[in-house]
Design a protein around this motif. Sequence first.
Motif, short mmCIF file in Angstrom:
data_model
loop_
_atom_site.label_atom_id
_atom_site.label_comp_id
_atom_site.label_asym_id
_atom_site.label_seq_id
_atom_site.Cartn_x
_atom_site.Cartn_y
_atom_site.Cartn_z
N SER A 26 -5.03 3.30 2.76
CA SER A 26 -4.01 3.82 1.94
C SER A 26 -4.68 4.74 0.80
O SER A 26 -3.88 5.45 0.31
N GLY A 27 -5.85 4.83 0.38
CA GLY A 27 -6.36 5.39 -0.74
C GLY A 27 -5.71 5.12 -2.03
O GLY A 27 -6.21 5.84 -2.87
N HIS A 28 -5.42 3.81 -2.13
CA HIS A 28 -4.70 3.48 -3.46
C HIS A 28 -5.86 2.41 -4.16
O HIS A 28 -6.69 1.89 -3.26
N ALA A 29 -5.60 2.31 -5.36
CA ALA A 29 -6.55 1.01 -5.93
C ALA A 29 -5.94 -0.21 -5.35
O ALA A 29 -4.79 -0.34 -4.89
N THR B 294 -4.26 -3.27 -5.53
CA THR B 294 -3.34 -3.95 -6.21
C THR B 294 -3.18 -5.60 -6.14
O THR B 294 -3.82 -5.96 -5.14
N ASP C 85 0.81 -1.27 -0.08
CA ASP C 85 0.00 -0.14 -0.13
C ASP C 85 0.99 1.39 -0.19
O ASP C 85 0.45 2.38 0.21
N ARG C 86 2.35 1.17 -0.30
CA ARG C 86 2.90 2.05 -0.39
C ARG C 86 4.00 2.39 -1.77
O ARG C 86 4.04 1.24 -2.32
N ASP C 87 4.08 3.79 -1.91
CA ASP C 87 4.79 3.81 -3.33
C ASP C 87 6.35 4.04 -3.24
O ASP C 87 6.89 4.22 -4.17
N MET D 116 -6.96 -1.39 2.10
CA MET D 116 -7.04 -0.30 0.73
C MET D 116 -7.86 0.90 1.21
O MET D 116 -7.46 2.03 0.44
#
Length: 366
Positions: free
Chosen positions: A156-159, A161, A88-90, A153
């Motif tokens: 994190s505010g992410h799509a 994965t 959940d991190r970039d 999810m």
Amino acid sequence: MTDEQTETQLTAAGNEMSASFLAAKKRSDATLAKLEAEPGKFTMLTGDRPTGRLHLGHYFGSIKERVAMQNRGVNTNIIIADYQVITDRDTTEHIQDNVLNLVLDYMAAGIDPKKTMIFTHSAVPAENQLMLPFLSLVTEAELHRNPTVKSEMEASGHALTGLLLTYPVHQACDILFCKANVVPIGKDNLPHVEITRTIARRFNERYAKKHPVFPEPAAILSDAPEIPGLDGRKMSKSYGNSIMLGATAEETAKLIKKSPTDSERRITFDPIARPQVSALLTTAGLVTGRDPKDIAAEIGDAGAGALKAYVIESVNNFLAPHRERRAELAKDMDTVRDILEDGNKRANAIAEETLDQVREAMGMKY
């Protein structure tokens, strides 16, 4: 679907979850009794994601129990789940520093690397290779139902994965590669152990009926209370409300002084009506072993300033030995790196042997 049908479905789901928890609690209590009688028959796996430094919540929520299990004679293993950082991190910008600091805190807290294997995900290829057969044993619907996947999810505010969706399967690899049969967790993580039990059972039924490869691990449900952060919310690195184990006495004092309270002068312990004051009292209670209500009564009308002064003194006294050991260990980071390298070698040997057994069971040894 009518409102009545929806309500019926939700009630049924709630009843199912309640029954599942009660069954897990019964299993946990029975397993713990056996563990205390014969600790050498048990292998434990637990760990942390290296997303930052460890705090008091980690200590009272899990590390204290890890040390106790280690000292009882349980075969203890701690995974530093570096691959799971990227669920959940970039970025992995500070990951090496975070990993080494985890090892420092483990050892300062009483984890003995001669008794407990400390290792990282990314250094154990054979463990990660278990993902392939394990993924074939679960359905997409089962993965989507996992509440941790949903909450991670959303947080994190992410799509979503692929790695986050399969996070529970990756954790099953962590647990099963070393044949762990106990996993100490909080109630929120129970679904991870349940899906691990499912994977172990399905693998044995499909490929190894006569000679089962994997145990079905039991969750050891922690009795530790959820430890509030200094603002009354859950203690979390992301909220900035955590007292880090490795912080200096001055940093800790500054953080506690800044923590919010309320306008009422008299100090009382009331987590619902006064969450911020009660969070400070809870923290003081944990580090002193006292009842938060007794601390509140003692401070009384002296107000928030006196409460904060008491919390600062109590926390700093509690953490002083940890900080001293940590500072001594940090003088020789080469030894810390050697401990991790040794743990990774040991984990690789175990993982290779388990993967060999998996290939044998699946008829894939050529």
